[in-house]
Design a protein around this motif. Structure first.
Motif, PDB file in Angstrom:
ATOM      1  N   THR A   1     -22.507   9.921  19.463  1.00 22.26           N
ATOM      2  CA  THR A   1     -23.394   9.454  20.617  1.00 22.26           C
ATOM      3  C   THR A   1     -23.030  10.450  21.652  1.00 22.26           C
ATOM      4  O   THR A   1     -22.272  10.308  22.397  1.00 22.26           O
ATOM      5  CB  THR A   1     -23.207   8.236  21.002  1.00 22.26           C
ATOM      6  OG1 THR A   1     -23.415   7.095  19.913  1.00 22.26           O
ATOM      7  CG2 THR A   1     -24.052   7.735  21.964  1.00 22.26           C
TER       8      THR A   1
ATOM      9  N   ALA B   1     -25.106  14.167  23.783  1.00 23.25           N
ATOM     10  CA  ALA B   1     -26.288  14.930  23.938  1.00 23.25           C
ATOM     11  C   ALA B   1     -26.237  16.071  25.014  1.00 23.25           C
ATOM     12  O   ALA B   1     -25.311  16.168  25.729  1.00 23.25           O
ATOM     13  CB  ALA B   1     -27.450  13.865  24.600  1.00 23.25           C
TER      14      ALA B   1
ATOM     15  N   GLU C   1     -30.389  14.988  21.456  1.00 18.26           N
ATOM     16  CA  GLU C   1     -29.039  14.848  20.516  1.00 18.26           C
ATOM     17  C   GLU C   1     -28.705  15.801  19.313  1.00 18.26           C
ATOM     18  O   GLU C   1     -29.400  15.614  18.224  1.00 18.26           O
ATOM     19  CB  GLU C   1     -29.282  13.479  19.893  1.00 18.26           C
ATOM     20  CG  GLU C   1     -29.620  12.339  20.688  1.00 18.26           C
ATOM     21  CD  GLU C   1     -29.925  10.938  20.265  1.00 18.26           C
ATOM     22  OE1 GLU C   1     -28.994  10.548  19.674  1.00 18.26           O
ATOM     23  OE2 GLU C   1     -30.862  10.460  20.661  1.00 18.26           O
TER      24      GLU C   1
ATOM     25  N   LEU D   1     -28.205   9.030  27.216  1.00 22.05           N
ATOM     26  CA  LEU D   1     -28.809   8.391  26.342  1.00 22.05           C
ATOM     27  C   LEU D   1     -28.901   6.688  26.585  1.00 22.05           C
ATOM     28  O   LEU D   1     -30.045   6.230  26.007  1.00 22.05           O
ATOM     29  CB  LEU D   1     -27.944   8.368  25.059  1.00 22.05           C
ATOM     30  CG  LEU D   1     -27.689   9.667  24.602  1.00 22.05           C
ATOM     31  CD1 LEU D   1     -26.851  10.170  23.118  1.00 22.05           C
ATOM     32  CD2 LEU D   1     -29.357  10.348  24.007  1.00 22.05           C
TER      33      LEU D   1
END
Length: 278
Positions: free
Chosen positions: A113, A115, A133, A204
């Protein structure tokens, strides 16, 4: 956003540039992440606190972004998390706002997780942006007045209309004393919502609001590069968005992006819980 007058063709060009460059940087970041997970080493330093880390990959990613932007749109200023800069002073001029890895701690721990976030701003207002991502390859994009998109599919926020059934994202500061205050605010809120999520990458979380994966997101202390692209994506998907300096009742550095059906109720709950003092 008064004062921001840009034609559709220019907006799309800015969006395409942000996406193109973010994809290139995401490839660099993914390559380094895969190498690290296979035993390779990544140099790590700290910034504001021992928990606030920056890697050589953050710097390499930002260097790539700056070089590509200079080649594609020469002379336009860049504000980056690692290399600094300032919001452009020239009225009507474009400034690029860059987070080369949003979610560096996740990156270091092997969590997927994180980006690359790039936004074009005019007079301090985001007009186009992309969040890419590296691991999943997902591409989140938006242009002001033209909607928000995930891999070509139009985004729309959830239809949430009850706070007690809302899934809310939140984030925490690197400063220990502020994290404690944020924890108390979270403890006050958790009994009023369905549940709370904390993923460690604000860009995100904002995109998740745009997709309806979260009903809302709230965090103190974000920098411009944290929200510049993601907040535009959430807003263009229909979210009620308040940026730092726009909501004194939530705190001067609060970022708030929420499905309209629960925005007033969540704002009131956060204010009642002491958000302005966090």
């Amino acid at each position: 956003m008064a004062g921001v007058g840009v034609d559709e063709a220019m907006l799309n060009d800015l969006k395409n540039t942000a996406e193109q460059v973010a994809v290139e940087a995401a490839h660099l970041v993914r390559t380094a992440w895969v190498r690290m997970r296979s035993g390779g080493e990544v140099a790590v330093d700290t910034k504001s606190a021992e928990t606030d880390v920056v890697t050589a990959v953050d710097r390499e990613s930002e260097e790539l972004v700056r070089a590509r932007l200079e080649r594609i749109r020469p002379g336009e200023p860049v504000l980056g998390e690692e290399g600094g800069g300032a919001v452009g002073d020239a009225a009507g001029g474009v400034t690029w706002v860059v987070d080369p890895i949003d979610g560096t701690v996740n990156f270091l721990y092997g969590l997927p997780t994180f980006a690359v976030s790039i936004a074009a701003q005019i007079d301090g207002v985001s007009v186009a942006g992309a969040v890419v991502e590296p691991v999943s390859g997902r591409r989140w994009t938006a242009v002001r007045g033209g909607g928000a998109w995930l891999d070509g599919d139009r985004l729309s926020v959830s239809a949430a209309d009850r706070l007690d059934l809302a899934l809310v994202g939140m984030g925490f500061s690197y400063a220990q004393d502020r994290r404690v205050r944020q924890g108390k605010l979270t403890a006050d809120l958790v009994g009023q919502v369905r549940d709370i999520r904390r993923r460690g990458a604000a860009s995100l979380d904002l995109c998740a609001v745009a997709a309806g994966w979260l009903d809302g997101f709230f965090e103190h202390g974000l920098h411009r590069w944290d929200w510049a692209a993601g907040a535009l994506i959430a807003q263009e998907a229909g979210a009620t968005v308040l940026l730092p300096g726009e909501a004194a009742d939530l705190g001067e550095d609060a970022t708030f992006a929420v499905s309209p059906g629960i925005a007033a109720e969540l704002r009131a709950a956060l204010a009642a819980g002491g958000a302005a003092e966090v």
